[in-house]
Design an enzyme around this catalytic site. Sequence first.
Site, short mmCIF file in Angstrom:
data_model
loop_
_atom_site.label_atom_id
_atom_site.label_comp_id
_atom_site.label_asym_id
_atom_site.label_seq_id
_atom_site.Cartn_x
_atom_site.Cartn_y
_atom_site.Cartn_z
N SER A 92 1.04 -1.75 0.49
CA SER A 92 0.84 -2.42 -0.80
C SER A 92 1.57 -1.64 -1.89
O SER A 92 2.18 -0.60 -1.64
CB SER A 92 -0.65 -2.50 -1.13
OG SER A 92 -1.19 -1.19 -1.30
N LYS A 93 1.51 -2.17 -3.11
CA LYS A 93 2.23 -1.57 -4.24
C LYS A 93 1.81 -0.13 -4.48
O LYS A 93 2.61 0.66 -4.98
CB LYS A 93 1.98 -2.40 -5.50
CG LYS A 93 2.61 -3.79 -5.46
CD LYS A 93 2.32 -4.56 -6.73
CE LYS A 93 2.93 -5.96 -6.68
NZ LYS A 93 2.61 -6.73 -7.90
N ARG A 94 0.58 0.22 -4.14
CA ARG A 94 0.14 1.58 -4.41
C ARG A 94 0.87 2.61 -3.54
O ARG A 94 0.81 3.81 -3.81
CB ARG A 94 -1.39 1.71 -4.21
CG ARG A 94 -1.85 1.53 -2.78
CD ARG A 94 -3.37 1.51 -2.69
NE ARG A 94 -3.85 1.27 -1.34
CZ ARG A 94 -4.09 2.23 -0.45
NH1 ARG A 94 -3.86 3.49 -0.77
NH2 ARG A 94 -4.54 1.93 0.75
#
Length: 572
Positions: A304-306
């Site tokens: 994910s973006k994290r």
Amino acid sequence: MGSCLLGAPCLGMRVGVYTEAPSMLLFRGRRFFVRSIRISASSSPSPPPPSDDSVRVRFAPSPTGNLHVGGARTALFNYLFARSKGGKFVLRIEDTDLERSTKESEEALLRDLAWLGLDWDEGPGIGGNYGPYRQSERNALYKEYADKLLQNGHAYRCFCSAEELEKMKEIAKLKQLPPVYSGKWATASDIEVQEELEKGTPYTYRFRVPSAGYLKIDDLIRGEVSWNLNTLGDFVVMRSNGQPVYNFCVTVDDATMAISHVIRAEEHLPNTLRQALIYKALGFPMPKFAHVSLILAPDKSKLSKRHGATSVGQFKEMGYLPEAMVNYLALLGWGDGTENEFFTLDQLVDKFTIERVNKSGAVFDSTKLRWMNGQHLRSLPSENLTKLIGERWKSIGILTESEGSFVEEAVELLKDGIDLIPDADNVLKTLLSYPLHATLASPEGRPVLEDKLGEVAASLIAAYDNGELIGALEEGSAGWQKWVKSFGKSQKRKGKSLFMPLRVLLTGKLHGPDMGAGLLLVYKAGRGEVVAPHSEFVSLDERFNILRQVDWESVKEDNPTLESAAPVSVSN
């Protein structure tokens, strides 16, 4: 009783439907007979599989954001499967989420797919015989098939309000049952339905799910997968606002576009149950399914973006090559059975088989992607690589020109230190810089400084002032090699004791590319105007001016001997 479901024999899938003893249901004084069925879809040696020409796959993204690397890999696997089978790769835009879908996202998706080299045979911008290729333009088709379900009894109107549905969920939760629809309107009489229609009560179309049985498919990647129908409940296919739901759209689209193989992410695996029931109810042939594993982050969670950059557009902006992205994404869950990891798109088409796709999750390793990009970058034809890097150097203002002998020689010298195009900025700036004082003050530079560096500097300055060094550089690489050998004899030095002092004095650094080639570039840059004035370039003349001003005794006193100096590596 046995029959073939969904016309599946044309796809090599045999589906059996077995009728059990009917049971009678008494509801509001009316008798209803309910059958339970068992659905089984499995591979069969006969009839023969379809010819390669009949293979049709699709990639169906939603234009609600950027193209994630997971979506890009799904598109790639579909593309490779189609091309390897001589089939068709269809692009369909699933934009029924009107609130989140944007034209900008759709355009970005198309750009990213084109950048990756995944050209589609049918879809937006191309057309085809099975269009339109945007779900938002296919609503009349969905309504037509929803009405067919209603007419043949596989769907019914449900007038339940949101409050009623929420109450059903609460009751199911209290009873520790799955939150499935209770079937309130499944057995309503025509009179009851007509009363609600006359009142203008909003309604959905619900699909009538068999009360018992199971569905089994042979997934091309995951093997046999089965579901019990009693965990599903009657589900909505058309909302009260007339908009179709995802699973209904997908089934109608795949069927009417003659999709033969559905290759998609494993998170869609649960959707297969609803879609298979719709296929059967509408008499559609059922495609073969292949559910690809998720792409995981290094901590084994879903990427994910994290975890940093996750979209194709981001990697493009960071300087990655499409060839490297395609190569790396293909290896996330697939391999050709050898140790080879370097593939062009054409080679992937030649090697790809769905049977070699792994069903376990693949970890996204950004370090390996960067390494792979460097491999692809350096495998480019020299003129292409020089053009890419030369244009980069000029665009950011290091150089005043993007081509010519200086650019060609600099790229050839520095390319091994470039994994991404933006890396070229620092490697050239480093070559043109002269951090002599920082190097002399460093712990690693101390052993070189103590090896009578001042004496070597004096002799080097003399060679520069009398023209020997300049004359050698004028003769190019051969002249440099000849001069170094002569200088080493005069200093009674060779190997490390010769090259380390020369590297520090001439480049201001302890490490770097070939010293002679680098110095020739510095000399050439100082005699022309290829380097931009504000690039912090230190010419050869300026370097010797700095050397003349060094007080070597003072430098040694300012840098007392360290007990544990770092080891010095030799680089000629």
